[in-house]
Design a protein around this motif. Structure first.
Motif, mmCIF file in Angstrom:
data_model
loop_
_atom_site.group_PDB
_atom_site.id
_atom_site.type_symbol
_atom_site.label_atom_id
_atom_site.label_comp_id
_atom_site.label_asym_id
_atom_site.label_seq_id
_atom_site.Cartn_x
_atom_site.Cartn_y
_atom_site.Cartn_z
ATOM 1 N N LEU A 176 0.831 -1.202 0.000
ATOM 2 C CA LEU A 176 0.000 0.000 0.000
ATOM 3 C C LEU A 176 0.873 1.263 0.000
ATOM 4 C CD1 LEU A 176 -2.770 -1.070 2.534
ATOM 5 C CD2 LEU A 176 -3.097 -0.594 0.100
ATOM 6 N N LYS A 177 1.928 1.224 0.783
ATOM 7 C CA LYS A 177 2.860 2.354 0.829
ATOM 8 C C LYS A 177 3.511 2.564 -0.534
ATOM 9 C CE LYS A 177 7.016 3.935 3.254
ATOM 10 N NZ LYS A 177 8.043 3.558 4.279
ATOM 11 N N PHE A 178 3.834 1.467 -1.216
ATOM 12 C CA PHE A 178 4.447 1.518 -2.540
ATOM 13 C C PHE A 178 3.530 2.225 -3.538
ATOM 14 C CE2 PHE A 178 5.898 -0.862 -6.483
ATOM 15 C CZ PHE A 178 7.158 -0.282 -6.531
ATOM 16 N N VAL A 179 2.235 1.918 -3.456
ATOM 17 C CA VAL A 179 1.255 2.567 -4.337
ATOM 18 C C VAL A 179 1.146 4.049 -4.002
ATOM 19 C CG1 VAL A 179 -1.194 2.682 -4.971
ATOM 20 C CG2 VAL A 179 -0.065 0.455 -4.745
ATOM 21 N N HIS A 180 0.968 4.366 -2.711
ATOM 22 C CA HIS A 180 0.778 5.755 -2.298
ATOM 23 C C HIS A 180 1.999 6.614 -2.613
ATOM 24 C CE1 HIS A 180 -2.964 4.700 -0.589
ATOM 25 N NE2 HIS A 180 -2.525 4.181 0.554
ATOM 26 N N THR A 181 3.174 6.041 -2.471
ATOM 27 C CA THR A 181 4.417 6.797 -2.674
ATOM 28 C C THR A 181 4.706 7.071 -4.148
ATOM 29 O OG1 THR A 181 5.372 5.834 -0.670
ATOM 30 C CG2 THR A 181 6.915 6.814 -2.244
ATOM 31 N N ASN A 182 4.363 6.102 -5.006
ATOM 32 C CA ASN A 182 4.787 6.196 -6.404
ATOM 33 C C ASN A 182 3.736 6.701 -7.390
ATOM 34 O OD1 ASN A 182 7.673 5.004 -6.617
ATOM 35 N ND2 ASN A 182 6.582 3.571 -5.275
ATOM 36 N N ALA A 183 2.465 6.505 -7.115
ATOM 37 C CA ALA A 183 1.428 6.885 -8.080
ATOM 38 C C ALA A 183 1.535 8.361 -8.455
ATOM 39 C CB ALA A 183 0.046 6.578 -7.511
ATOM 40 N N LYS A 184 1.593 8.612 -9.744
ATOM 41 C CA LYS A 184 1.744 9.982 -10.249
ATOM 42 C C LYS A 184 0.394 10.640 -10.530
ATOM 43 C CE LYS A 184 6.329 9.799 -10.660
ATOM 44 N NZ LYS A 184 6.552 8.493 -10.069
ATOM 45 N N ARG A 185 -0.559 9.860 -10.987
ATOM 46 C CA ARG A 185 -1.878 10.387 -11.326
ATOM 47 C C ARG A 185 -2.689 10.621 -10.047
ATOM 48 N NH1 ARG A 185 -2.909 11.931 -16.468
ATOM 49 N NH2 ARG A 185 -5.020 11.068 -16.397
ATOM 50 N N PRO A 186 -3.571 11.639 -10.044
ATOM 51 C CA PRO A 186 -4.384 11.906 -8.846
ATOM 52 C C PRO A 186 -5.387 10.779 -8.593
ATOM 53 C CG PRO A 186 -5.088 13.283 -10.686
ATOM 54 C CD PRO A 186 -3.823 12.617 -11.119
ATOM 55 N N TYR A 187 -5.601 10.475 -7.325
ATOM 56 C CA TYR A 187 -6.596 9.466 -6.943
ATOM 57 C C TYR A 187 -7.073 9.774 -5.527
ATOM 58 C CZ TYR A 187 -3.023 7.203 -4.039
ATOM 59 O OH TYR A 187 -2.071 6.938 -3.092
#
Length: 304
Positions: A173-184
């Motif tokens: 989950l941290k990996f997703v939150h840290t790396n995602a560039k597009r807004p969500y």
């Protein structure tokens, strides 16, 4: 010790055939005696698959489709890998093998993250079975020597990034939150994740128990005095390692108390197991000799 318990141990020992080393039965018993908790730590890490040479065909692919019944999870195959990875979305992929124990335990984590992000149109959570899919130009065989491999493909076409360290739910989950560039909607994802957590823990626990039931080193331990309590303590701890950052040692006290109260029974049990294993091994050696074979099977040479 109950006769039925010893029969189960003996049956497991006698199941050894000439293709396996004669040391196998004694090793299983000794491993269980000296510390079955080694199973937990040996299989808690993706290191279990390290240094295994991966030799795929030049190109192989499954059919191109998503997984029914697994909301938010995309099945990545060789035929659609580049298409998905190069889309204008943030793509997170787990490369796995069905024969990888760590991958099997991590699968509920991927389902969890996929479901938690299913309403985020710019996030893709995918899995690729590397046993039946490979494109060397997409991901190299060398990269797949250690599984599971979790890789992020940025929406801006930037350089791919791998998940380092522990492959567990908080880190994913941290990996997703840290790396995602597009807004969500991060708050929506966290709320969905929190709601799903109990079910995900149950799924991980189910996998852990299945793996232990299939492990020969656990056979004798399961029917030993206090064995069920020891195994339950391992299941709790290993489940927590995959599902959270806090390790669950709650089963340890009860297990240790039982072992202290049953020292003599435990000693008697394992002495009988070892004596039985010696007899079985000698019997196998005699049968091999009578069949014109060496008393001990030759160790197979690696083909690599």
């Amino acid at each position: 010790m109950a006769a039925s318990a010893m029969r189960r141990v003996i049956h497991g020992l006698r199941g050894i055939n000439g293709r396996r080393s004669l040391r196998y039965a004694k090793t299983s018993a000794i491993v269980a005696i000296s510390g079955a908790f080694g199973f937990m730590f040996a299989k808690a890490s993706k290191e279990e698959d390290k240094n295994v040479e991966y030799e795929p065909p030049p190109y192989a692919s499954e059919d191109k489709y998503s997984w029914p019944g697994r909301p938010g999870l995309t099945r990545m195959v060789a035929d659609n890998a580049k298409e998905i990875a190069e889309s204008p979305k943030d793509v997170f992929v787990e490369f796995f093998s069905p024969d990888c124990h760590a991958c099997e335990r991590f699968a509920p984590v991927m389902r969890h993250v996929a479901y938690s992000t299913k309403d985020e149109k710019d996030i893709v959570i995918a899995q690729m079975d590397v046993d039946v899919n490979h494109d060397e130009s997409f991901v190299s065989a060398k990269d797949l020597e250690s599984l599971p491999l979790v890789r992020y493909f940025p929406s801006n076409g930037g350089r791919a990034v791998d998940l380092e360290g522990r492959t567990n739910l908080p880190e994913m989950l941290k990996f997703v939150h840290t790396n995602a560039k597009r807004p969500y909607d991060k708050a929506r994802v966290e709320k969905a994740s929190e709601k799903l957590l109990p079910k995900t823990k149950q799924r991980i626990r189910k996998v852990v128990k299945k793996q232990m039931s299939e492990d020969s080193q656990m056979t004798a331990l399961e029917v030993s005095p206090c064995g069920k309590l020891q195994i339950e303590a391992m299941v709790k701890l290993l489940t927590s390692i995959v599902s959270s950052d806090e390790m669950d040692f709650s089963g340890m006290d009860k297990s240790q108390k039982c072992m202290l109260q049953n020292k003599e029974n435990i000693k008697e049990f394992w002495e009988e197991v070892l004596n039985t294993s010696d007899g079985v091994l000698k019997g196998l050696a005699t049968k091999r000799k009578a069949a014109g074979l060496s008393e001990r099977p030759e160790k197979r040479r690696s083909s690599h």
